[in-house]
Design an enzyme around this catalytic site. Structure first.
Site, mmCIF file in Angstrom:
data_model
loop_
_atom_site.group_PDB
_atom_site.id
_atom_site.type_symbol
_atom_site.label_atom_id
_atom_site.label_comp_id
_atom_site.label_asym_id
_atom_site.label_seq_id
_atom_site.Cartn_x
_atom_site.Cartn_y
_atom_site.Cartn_z
ATOM 1 N N CYS A 62 78.816 59.012 -104.156
ATOM 2 C CA CYS A 62 78.856 58.582 -105.564
ATOM 3 C C CYS A 62 78.242 59.655 -106.463
ATOM 4 O O CYS A 62 78.756 59.970 -107.530
ATOM 5 C CB CYS A 62 78.074 57.288 -105.772
ATOM 6 N N CYS A 114 74.019 56.202 -102.867
ATOM 7 C CA CYS A 114 75.315 56.547 -102.273
ATOM 8 C C CYS A 114 75.597 58.025 -102.538
ATOM 9 O O CYS A 114 75.863 58.422 -103.674
ATOM 10 C CB CYS A 114 76.383 55.633 -102.876
#
Lengths: 324, 107
Positions: free
Chosen positions: B34, B31
């Site tokens: 993230c 991600c």
């Protein structure tokens, strides 16, 4: 005082930084605190960036852009610009930690932000089955039924990526043909997990604490119907990110920053703009990179003219232009 | 104090039975946002170390925790107090925005 501050961290910003740092301008690049790298950070394989015949992952491509900019002395700060003061000869760029950088030129390459559906329940269900990032959230929809809203390349890419996880992916598009490129359309049409829902507009998202479905309106007949879903991914386009320059730079009717002809010169001397924030049409990594190079070259010419004004006292390479 | 990784075995002790407020970062390697948020959380863990703990849950290695807290979007930050979620912050927000949302939930 600095020579140049570049606001942004996508292909336009980093290409401007590569050119400016090679020109010895020692630019400061203000990447944001959490969105550094721009749009490509949320994509998977980039197949159309020249020089990478086998494709390259979006985040890997951005890491290369950054390494190349740093190699020539670009300074990168991972903080968000909160205020741009562009009125005076000396520009001021303020960061969220309160630091103010004074500079002679600013390159605005702030890109674009996901367009929202504009529905009341969007905020509430965001993160609860409603998503803008397939690569982030696809994982949670294993064997589920989901829909992607949109008809462009990003919608096709998301839909195909999501078929790795989901059992069924609907592509909901308000017209009867796609905007996506030929190759992406073909791949999507051939994917057995993808079902197209044509001429349909999402008018409501159902669900109390998680998405359970959508209400669709047929854009031809006006008929309404419900589609049951576990998740909804929105890929209906982008809007230029111009909040920092509202009331300071002229904008076009498309909402992008107005520039003089094919140059990057904005309505304020010494302020240049590049990438998606000036481009309502092409919006490719390569076109953004090209416009970033142009912005650095325009800024370099502007600085050279400042340093040695023409004999009649006018800086010859800087003309007031038409901003339409 | 740096951020700490917790898993399904340590979550109850580190988060639910923690006497201090805990900020839990649900994240994954794949991600992009993230990864961008990681350094911001390190800064927060540092600047707020006397007021809360910051821990990270990798949803790949602890899918049961993601399921228990109905995580369907990354990154997501959840503030725990007294064993319960008191606030959720969705998506990679700038540091100042996270600090603002945290402020209301810190004793």
């Amino acid at each position: 005082m600095r020579t140049m501050v570049i606001v942004g961290s996508g292909p336009a910003a980093f290409t401007a930084a590569i050119y400016a740092s090679r020109a010895g301008l020692q630019p400061l690049l203000a990447a944001s605190s959490v969105q550094a790298g721009g749009e490509l950070m949320n994509t998977t394989e980039v197949e159309n960036y020249p020089g990478f015949p086998d494709g390259i992952l979006g985040p890997d491509l951005m890491a290369r852009f950054q390494a190349q900019a740093e190699r020539f002395g670009t300074e990168i700060v991972h903080d968000d610009v909160t205020e741009l003061d562009l009125d005076t000869g000396v520009k001021r760029v303020q960061l969220s930690d309160g630091t103010v950088h004074e500079c002679a030129t600013v390159i605005v390459a702030t890109g674009s932000a996901y367009r929202k559906l504009g529905l009341a329940e969007e905020e509430r269900l965001s993160g609860h089955g409603l998503s803008w990032c397939a690569t982030c959230d696809g994982f949670f929809f294993r064997d589920k039924t989901i829909a992607v809203v949109g008809g462009g390349d990003s919608a096709m890419e998301e839909a195909m990526f999501l078929t790795r996880f989901a059992e069924r992916v609907y592509v909901v598009h308000r017209r009867e043909r796609l905007r996506a490129s030929h190759i992406m359309q073909q791949r999507a049409f051939q994917n057995p997990k993808i079902t197209f829902v044509w001429n349909s507009q999402v008018t409501a998202v159902h669900g109390d604490d998680a998405v359970t479905g959508v209400r669709l309106r047929d854009t031809v007949t006006g008929e309404q119907r419900d589609l049951d879903l576990d998740g909804l991914f929105v890929a209906i386009g982008h809007d230029p990110r111009t909040h920092l320059v509202h009331g300071k730079l002229k904008l076009t009717t498309d909402g992008t920053i107005a520039v003089d002809g094919r140059s990057s010169r904005t309505s304020v001397d010494g302020v240049f703009a590049a990438g998606d924030v000036v481009d309502p049409h092409y919006r490719q990594a390569i076109t953004a990179a090209g416009s970033g190079a142009a912005a650095a070259l325009d800024a370099e010419a502007y600085l050279a003219a400042l340093a040695s004004p023409a004999p009649d006292g006018e800086a010859s390479s800087i003309r007031p232009g038409q901003y339409t | 104090m740096p951020t700490r990784a917790v898993d399904a075995n340590t979550f109850d002790d580190e988060v639910l039975r923690n006497e201090r407020p805990v900020l839990v970062d649900f994240w994954a390697e794949w991600c992009g946002p993230c990864r961008a948020l990681g350094p911001v959380l390190d800064q927060l863990a540092d600047s707020l170390h006397d007021r809360l703990d910051v821990v990270k849950v990798n949803v790949d290695s602890a899918p049961q925790l993601a399921a228990r807290y109905r995580v369907t979007s990354l990154p997501v930050l959840k503030i725990f107090r007294g064993g319960a979620v008191v606030h959720t912050i969705t998506g990679a927000q700038p540091r100042a925005a996270i600090e603002e949302e945290l402020a209301a939930h810190l004793g």
